[in-house]
Write an enzyme that holds these catalytic residues in place. Sequence first.
Site, PDB file in Angstrom:
ATOM      1  N   LYS A 193      43.129  42.419  36.036  1.00  0.00           N
ATOM      2  CA  LYS A 193      44.365  41.790  35.560  1.00  0.00           C
ATOM      3  C   LYS A 193      45.495  42.846  35.444  1.00  0.00           C
ATOM      4  CE  LYS A 193      42.359  37.812  35.420  1.00  0.00           C
ATOM      5  NZ  LYS A 193      41.815  36.983  34.362  1.00  0.00           N
TER       6      LYS A 193
HETATM    7  C1  LIG Z   1      40.986  35.976  33.743  1.00  0.00           C
HETATM    8  C2  LIG Z   1      41.411  34.655  33.243  1.00  0.00           C
HETATM    9  C3  LIG Z   1      40.927  34.113  32.046  1.00  0.00           C
HETATM   10  C4  LIG Z   1      39.816  34.732  31.256  1.00  0.00           C
HETATM   11  O1  LIG Z   1      40.036  36.048  30.927  1.00  0.00           O
HETATM   12  P1  LIG Z   1      38.771  37.010  30.614  1.00  0.00           P
HETATM   13  O2  LIG Z   1      39.414  38.240  30.072  1.00  0.00           O
HETATM   14  O3  LIG Z   1      38.073  37.227  31.916  1.00  0.00           O
HETATM   15  O4  LIG Z   1      37.910  36.320  29.626  1.00  0.00           O
HETATM   16  C5  LIG Z   1      41.460  32.911  31.615  1.00  0.00           C
HETATM   17  N1  LIG Z   1      42.407  32.267  32.318  1.00  0.00           N
HETATM   18  C6  LIG Z   1      42.876  32.745  33.485  1.00  0.00           C
HETATM   19  C7  LIG Z   1      43.942  31.978  34.211  1.00  0.00           C
HETATM   20  C8  LIG Z   1      42.380  33.940  33.987  1.00  0.00           C
HETATM   21  O5  LIG Z   1      42.819  34.402  35.171  1.00  0.00           O
END
Ligand SMILES: *Cc1c(COP(=O)(O)O)cnc(C)c1O
Length: 397
Positions: A193
């Site tokens: 991310k």
């Molecule tokens: C990555 C993601 C999540 C979850 O995040 P984590 O840190 O992996 O638990 C939720 N919503 C979206 C749109 C994501 O891309």
Amino acid sequence: MSGPESANDPRRRTIPYARPTLDDRDIDAVVEVLRGPWLTTGPKVAEFEAAFARYTQAPEAVALSSGTAALHAALHVLDLRPGDEVIVPAMTFVATANAVVYCGATPVFADVEPDTLLLSPADVARRVTDRTRAIVAVDYAGQPCDYVALREIAARYGLVLVADACHALGGALAGRPVGTLADLSAFSLHAVKPLVAGEGGVVTTNRADWAARLRRFRNHGIAVDHHQRSVAGDWRYEQVELGFNYRLTDVQCALASSQLATVDERREERAAIAESYARSFADCPAVRPLAVHPHVHHAWHLYVVRLPAAAWKVDRDTVYRALRGAAIGVQVHYPPAHLHPYYRQRFGMLPGQCPVAEAAATDVLSLPCFARMLDDDRRAVIGAVEQVVTEFAWRSR
Ligand SMILES: *Cc1c(COP(=O)(O)O)cnc(C)c1O
């Protein structure tokens, strides 16, 4: 499959769709914590929360152990009850809808706009009932949703507006940063991310009472944390509601704080790659980049194109396999959330309920886009896409 040698062979190394960028400063920040007295909830958590709040211009930021935990915590403060409904987009990662189910409420899937794949305000308005309590908007690929329209719907029906901003840190809408566009905004610090802690999450809000509740929820529902108890020199604690262990560690907060200093640089690099792709595919009817709305500052977490079925002799999965075969690490974001077996079985979801998202799920493809991507790799992606167009599309121009 790919040992160290083949991984270093430029002909075999697959270019991933996303990759974290850690520099020496990030690593030093982590090592400093490892040499100190606090591994988990220590001073770095509050430091990171303050830095994140400054960056997003949100009054409050609360660190949690994942983006999923952040979504769960954000919905927890709404005190949802069985039968309550929360509207979520069909085009998202399953965690968005799962967080609603964790809270005992019912997810109601709404459709997205065909050109951006962002939650459609018109479709949200159609799905509001007297049981609706909240809307969760997903800033798909890093583009903020139409929060002006969504806020208006939320105000009209007395709903809470939550942003799943897991893709969108660093984005803005009409000059307002992501993190301030909804009542509560959830971020992910997962390794691919925009801001990386390995695993991690953050919720921003402008309500101090919600921030206090989020902090309690991440620590079993206990009113004071380890650091506060240690500073106060007191052993006493009281659990006042049911919470979870959703804490983010000092080690992760040190990494995230350090990465926050360069989050804009990495976004600029991704934006330049996105611009290069857009220029390359501008005249190609078989490869259609998503639209970007005016007044949007895009975080470019993902670079998504649609491959309109009518333009191709083969289906998207054939193109996907051909690009994978050419060592281009393309991905598909996402299969429609409501059509996973769990949602079909538990909530009776069926194909046809969100037709735009369902159609998009058959023709989207995410191309590699990350900071420090080599120019040669970017050109290799463009070349490989041009190659599959020549081979499999009806027309290349
Ligand atoms: C990555 C993601 C999540 C979850 O995040 P984590 O840190 O992996 O638990 C939720 N919503 C979206 C749109 C994501 O891309």
